[in-house]
Design a protein around this motif. Structure first.
Motif, mmCIF file in Angstrom:
data_model
loop_
_atom_site.group_PDB
_atom_site.id
_atom_site.type_symbol
_atom_site.label_atom_id
_atom_site.label_comp_id
_atom_site.label_asym_id
_atom_site.label_seq_id
_atom_site.Cartn_x
_atom_site.Cartn_y
_atom_site.Cartn_z
ATOM 1 N N GLY B 38 -60.067 -124.211 3.956
ATOM 2 C CA GLY B 38 -61.523 -124.203 3.889
ATOM 3 C C GLY B 38 -62.194 -125.076 4.920
ATOM 4 O O GLY B 38 -63.276 -124.777 5.392
ATOM 5 N N CYS B 39 -61.542 -126.205 5.272
ATOM 6 C CA CYS B 39 -62.218 -127.119 6.203
ATOM 7 C C CYS B 39 -61.244 -127.827 7.138
ATOM 8 O O CYS B 39 -61.617 -128.215 8.232
ATOM 9 N N GLY B 40 -60.018 -128.041 6.674
ATOM 10 C CA GLY B 40 -59.036 -128.722 7.514
ATOM 11 C C GLY B 40 -59.256 -130.211 7.652
ATOM 12 O O GLY B 40 -58.578 -130.874 8.439
ATOM 13 N N LEU B 43 -62.264 -132.135 3.139
ATOM 14 C CA LEU B 43 -63.661 -132.164 2.689
ATOM 15 C C LEU B 43 -63.969 -131.156 1.586
ATOM 16 O O LEU B 43 -65.011 -131.259 0.952
ATOM 17 N N CYS B 44 -63.096 -130.164 1.370
ATOM 18 C CA CYS B 44 -63.500 -129.080 0.463
ATOM 19 C C CYS B 44 -62.549 -128.829 -0.699
ATOM 20 O O CYS B 44 -62.928 -128.187 -1.669
ATOM 21 N N GLY B 45 -61.314 -129.268 -0.603
ATOM 22 C CA GLY B 45 -60.386 -129.114 -1.718
ATOM 23 C C GLY B 45 -59.742 -127.742 -1.870
ATOM 24 O O GLY B 45 -58.927 -127.541 -2.772
ATOM 25 N N ALA B 46 -60.069 -126.790 -1.013
ATOM 26 C CA ALA B 46 -59.506 -125.439 -1.159
ATOM 27 C C ALA B 46 -57.982 -125.443 -1.049
ATOM 28 O O ALA B 46 -57.301 -124.567 -1.568
ATOM 29 N N CYS B 47 -57.445 -126.456 -0.370
ATOM 30 C CA CYS B 47 -56.023 -126.501 -0.067
ATOM 31 C C CYS B 47 -55.252 -127.401 -1.033
ATOM 32 O O CYS B 47 -54.119 -127.794 -0.737
ATOM 33 N N THR B 48 -55.868 -127.737 -2.171
ATOM 34 C CA THR B 48 -55.253 -128.735 -3.063
ATOM 35 C C THR B 48 -53.928 -128.255 -3.647
ATOM 36 O O THR B 48 -53.816 -127.132 -4.140
ATOM 37 N N SER B 58 -53.580 -130.448 1.107
ATOM 38 C CA SER B 58 -52.445 -130.101 1.965
ATOM 39 C C SER B 58 -52.851 -129.939 3.426
ATOM 40 O O SER B 58 -52.005 -129.960 4.307
ATOM 41 N N CYS B 59 -54.157 -129.824 3.703
ATOM 42 C CA CYS B 59 -54.575 -129.660 5.109
ATOM 43 C C CYS B 59 -54.431 -130.946 5.903
ATOM 44 O O CYS B 59 -54.469 -130.917 7.126
ATOM 45 N N VAL B 60 -54.312 -132.083 5.184
ATOM 46 C CA VAL B 60 -54.141 -133.351 5.897
ATOM 47 C C VAL B 60 -52.856 -134.060 5.472
ATOM 48 O O VAL B 60 -52.691 -135.249 5.728
HETATM 49 S S1 FES Z 1 -58.921 -127.243 3.640
HETATM 50 FE FE1 FES Z 1 -60.641 -128.338 2.900
HETATM 51 S S2 FES Z 1 -59.728 -130.059 1.956
HETATM 52 FE FE2 FES Z 1 -58.089 -129.078 2.898
#
Ligand code: FES
Ligand code: FES
Lengths: 762, 152
Positions: B38-40, B43-48, B58-60
């Motif tokens: 979602g954001c990389g 910031l958005c939590g889509a990758c939790t 998981s994006c970071v």
């Molecule tokens: S893609 Fe948005 S928090 Fe990881």
């Protein structure tokens, strides 16, 4: 046929419905479609095997087939982006057919004109296709009943379809759809005017809260969005685009990028031809074996840009110029009575300027697409709101004939109008052609925020003349904003009647003298439509100003609003060039009675008039958009430090017949959150032509503790023609919220968004 | 070469830089697309996802940080899609577009694992990192309370 592989390491999923199956099995059809203007239909792209098995199926129209095992398959031809349309329209078919909804299978349509419009925007799926879907189901039902009646030697009118069976209640006989497929398939499709429809009391699905078809797949992670679609050999791409719209690559040094392990190719995408439309912006793409590597390599590109003619665009200065433009006369769009003498005779005057900024759509799933170019043809899989226009764009950009372009629609992780514009799909197609392999393009969030088709930036000037009691006797409204059409036609530099008609020329007030004008504004960026379009800034200005007039008249804002709405009547817009969302006024008049009714219900449900301590307040707004009627009351809680919380919202909609009330409710809840985002913090600004925001830290979306804590939704029970739903809840939100802030703090907000404005109080 | 356990299975990844975020390892290398981008930027939590039971973005989270650890993704939250959170989500008809929901459910499941009866405030602080552009927050809150009820 390509079979996508969605590999999950977990063992689950095999027995679950997988959206992809439907996605890839779209096939042709045999009989006449009931879509207006469509008649004989081709076999489409069916293979011989498909053709043989399809022959055995009963296919009374393009939306429906029943196989000889009785399995009912309904085609969802509109795009699912969160409104529930993939469920709601098929529900209508199942209702009329008498299918057992639980066992219905959905198939997502390819982009194909045989379905009629697939352009999923403008809140029009239900209103445009409700009757088409009813006919699709009812005609099949008639044929099945006729086939069963012939078998039994009874009258077809004595039969009924229920649970995917034909019943003859008198003799207690029943026969499954599957057994009738062959006979029904030989019958002529009945004329539309001979069809029987389900009476309201008879309905089992329409009007019932129904779970969305894709629920299971969404909850276990198997649902396939555009971001998720893969075919064997898929490569992943990211793209660098010029920071300023209209710019192009001067030179590129890709050495460092190519040196990154996993990078396969750097490809220059040519800049669009002529004017933007939906063509790709151009730029430099990196194709790699995974998305992360592609993004890293894009960041390693050294590109020199020719920034082009918009490099001096400064949106702050532009916003000021818009306000100035509205202080001079513009093109007249509506002129009732004569405002000039009314202003001369006025005992008081009030005027105000309202401003609303560019917005980015920011769907949770950024733009992305997969494409495979092979043997002179291209197939794309994309989260597109409009597969037919995507097909057109690919045809133009790749120079292919339409029959060489196939567009599959995945689930959309949100759309809001962004995914009506297929520049991102065209990028994937061009890159696949270059590479000779399937390419999946991902836009980063930064790409999404910086290269959108932005919601227009708007200034509205409002001025009223009032009599002694503060009753308005004349109203002047002037708006200036770059029009949507500027994205297609560079000479379009002034508001159109279709945009002014979204909440300005159709102001419903009982004021004897009204003039509405539009003032020129040449676009400096790509302008697009975003959920609710011009209704957002227009409803903000109009409903805020009415609130200001109420306070100036020392009258309760709700009482004032109701008085201003006037008598129950159909709004007279004769002589006004008014699009009415492309529906005739005879079918969808502007009915003040309905607008007043939703306003009254919202006030009642909110306990309007109750005492609240300083810092808390209620605000109200009402608006007709997309042929539906909506009123919103917002309660705000503003801390002394100026932080705004939204404990509760009351949302009332009259959208005519509500096919799936739960999805109408969820759209109203979502609209409130969308409205909260754009009121609290959403704004895209440009300096030196480049967008200054990039991700959710500087283009904030309301989070759980910022969005309304509770949205109380009331749907007015109605059998009227269906109106729009998806966008209708958004326009009244910002003005209701800002009116509430005024009631709570005495601070009037005339410029969106709130961030950076001082709302502290003592 | 990095070895990790994903949804109970041992997985070895040898052809990616260890700094590659887990998100892309899951999605592009292992074909597990339930975890969303979602954001990389956290910031958005889509990758939790869960790393040893804790919700992380998981994006970071670099692949290297997951070495020898237990990773749970939405595909492994339950065998049959019947984790109390998933059931509550279905019962409350939470999803609109659905894209943010795997991340929302992973955050909610981690919250409930450490807090049996979360208050509204607990929910706010555990969930404010998960954006839903469609605005399903009200139903998410309701579903979390309902899942807590079911789990007690
Ligand atoms: S893609 Fe948005 S928090 Fe990881
Ligand atoms: S359901 Fe669409 S972003 Fe949350």
């Amino acid at each position: 046929m390509i079979t996508p592989t969605i590999k999950n390491l977990s063992t689950q999923g095999s027995s679950r419905r997988v959206f992809m199956q439907g996605l890839l099995s779209a096939s042709g059809l045999l009989l006449a479609a009931r879509v207006p203007g469509m008649s004989a239909l081709p076999l489409g792209d069916m293979s011989e095997g498909d053709f043989a098995s399809a022959l055995a199926d009963f296919r009374p129209n393009v939306f429906l087939s029943i196989d000889n095992a009785g399995k009912v398959t309904i085609v969802a031809h509109r795009s699912e982006m969160g409104t529930g349309i993939r469920t709601s329209l098929p529900m209508v078919v199942a209702e009329e057919l008498g299918a057992d909804w639980e066992s219905v299978r959905l198939e997502q349509a390819l982009g194909d004109a045989k379905y009629g419009s697939q352009n999923t925007d403008g809140s029009r799926s239900i209103r445009r296709f409700y009757s088409v879907m009813r006919d699709a189901g009812a005609s099949a039902r008639a044929m099945l009943e006729q086939a069963a009646a012939a078998r039994w030697g009874v009258e077809a009118s004595e039969c009924d379809c229920r649970d995917s069976k034909v019943l003859h209640p008198d003799s207690e006989r029943a026969i499954g759809f599957g057994e009738l497929v062959e006979e029904a398939g030989k019958l002529a499709v009945p004329a539309s005017d001979s069809l029987r429809y389900r009476a309201a009391a008879e309905r089992r699905y329409v009007g019932q809260e129904t779970k969305i078809y894709d629920l299971e797949g969404i909850l276990d992670g198997s649902a396939v969005f555009g971001m998720d679609v893969r075919i064997p050999g898929t490569k992943h791409a990211a793209v660098a685009r010029c920071p300023v719209v209209g710019g192009k690559v001067k030179s590129v040094d890709s050495k460092a990028a190519m040196a990154i392990r996993g990078v396969e190719k750097v490809v220059q995408i040519p800049v669009y031809k002529g004017h933007y439309a939906f063509q790709p912006l151009g730029g430099v793409a990196v194709i790699a074996n995974n998305t992360w590597t592609a993004i890293q390599a894009v960041n390693a590109l050294k590109i020199e840009w020719d920034l082009g003619p918009n490099a001096d665009y400064d949106s702050a200065a532009y916003g000021k110029a818009l306000v100035a433009a509205t202080h001079e006369p513009g093109q007249v769009f509506r002129d009732v009575g004569d405002i000039e003498p009314a202003f001369e005779a006025a005992s008081k005057e009030l005027s105000a300027d309202y401003e609303a900024p560019h917005l980015a759509h920011a769907p949770m799933e950024p733009p992305c697409a997969l494409a495979l170019f092979k043997d002179g043809a291209v197939e794309a899989w994309a989260p597109t709101q409009n597969p037919q226009s995507t097909q057109e764009v690919l045809t133009q950009v790749l120079g292919l004939a339409a029959d060489k372009v196939k567009v599959n629609v995945t689930l959309l992780g949100g759309g809001f109008g962004r995914k009506s514009k297929s520049d991102f799909v065209a990028e994937a197609a061009l890159l696949s052609k270059e590479l000779g392999a399937p390419v999946h393009v991902t836009w980063t969030r930064e790409d999404d925020i910086r290269h959108d088709f932005y919601h227009t930036v708007t200034a509205v000037h409002m001025k009223a003349a009032m009599d002694e009691e503060g009753k308005p006797t004349a109203l002047l409204t002037r708006a200036s904003f770059p029009p949507i059409n500027s994205t297609f036609d560079p000479s379009a530099d002034a508001p159109s009647s279709f945009e002014i008609g979204m909440g300005l020329s159709d102001q419903p007030w009982a004021i004897p003298n009204i003039r509405v004008e539009g003032c020129k504004a040449a676009a400096r960026t790509r302008i697009g439509w975003l959920r609710s379009v011009s209704h957002i800034p227009h409803a903000f200005a109009v409903n805020s100003f009415v609130d200001e007039l109420a306070w100036a008249a020392k009258t309760d804002p709700y009482e004032f609003l109701m008085a201003l709405l006037g008598e129950d009547r159909m709004l007279d817009l004769s002589g006004v060039e008014y699009s009415n969302h492309s529906e005739p006024m005879s079918r969808y008049p502007f009915d003040l009675k309905r607008l007043k009714a939703v306003t009254k219900i919202a006030a009642e449900r909110s306990g309007w008039g109750r005492e609240l301590p300083k810092g808390k307040g209620l605000g109200i707004a009402c608006h007709r958009s997309f042929l539906s009627y909506q009123a919103t009351v917002v309660e705000v809680d503003v801390s002394q430090r100026g932080v705004v919380r939204l404990p509760k919202v009351w949302s009332v909609i009259d959208c005519g017949l509500a096919v799936n009330p739960d999805r109408v409710r969820s759209q109203m809840e979502g609209a409130a959150a969308f409205g909260a985002s754009l009121t609290l913090g959403g704004a895209v600004t440009m300096q030196n032509g480049a967008v200054q925001q990039s991700n959710f830290h500087d283009y904030p979306i309301a989070r759980m503790d910022e969005a309304p804590r509770e949205v109380d939704v009331h749907i007015v029970p109605s059998e009227d023609l269906p109106g729009g739903v998806g966008e209708v809840g958004v326009p009244p939100f910002a003005p209701a919220m800002c009116n509430a802030i005024y009631a709570a703090t005495g601070k009037r907000v005339r410029k969106l968004p709130l961030s950076g404005q001082d709302l502290r109080w003592e | 070469m990095t070895t990790l356990r994903i949804n109970g299975r041992q997985v070895t990844v040898d052809d990616l830089d260890p700094s590659t975020p887990l998100l892309w390892v899951l999605r592009d290398r292992l074909g597990m697309t339930g975890t969303k981008f979602g954001c990389g930027m956290s910031l958005c939590g889509a990758c939790t996802i869960h790393l040893n039971g804790t919700a992380v973005r998981s994006c970071v989270t670099p692949l290297a940080a997951a070495a020898d650890k237990d990773v749970t993704t939405i595909e492994g939250l339950s065998e049959q899609g019947d984790h109390p959170v998933q059931k509550a989500w279905a019962e409350c008809d939470v999803p609109q577009c659905g894209y943010c929901q795997p991340g929302q459910m992973m955050s909610a499941a981690a919250l409930l694992a450490r807090k049996k009866r979360p208050s509204d405030q607990d929910i706010d602080s555990a969930m404010r990192g998960n954006i839903c552009r469609c605005g399903t927050y009200q139903r998410i809150r309701k579903a979390i309370h309902s899942a807590a009820e079911e789990m007690k």
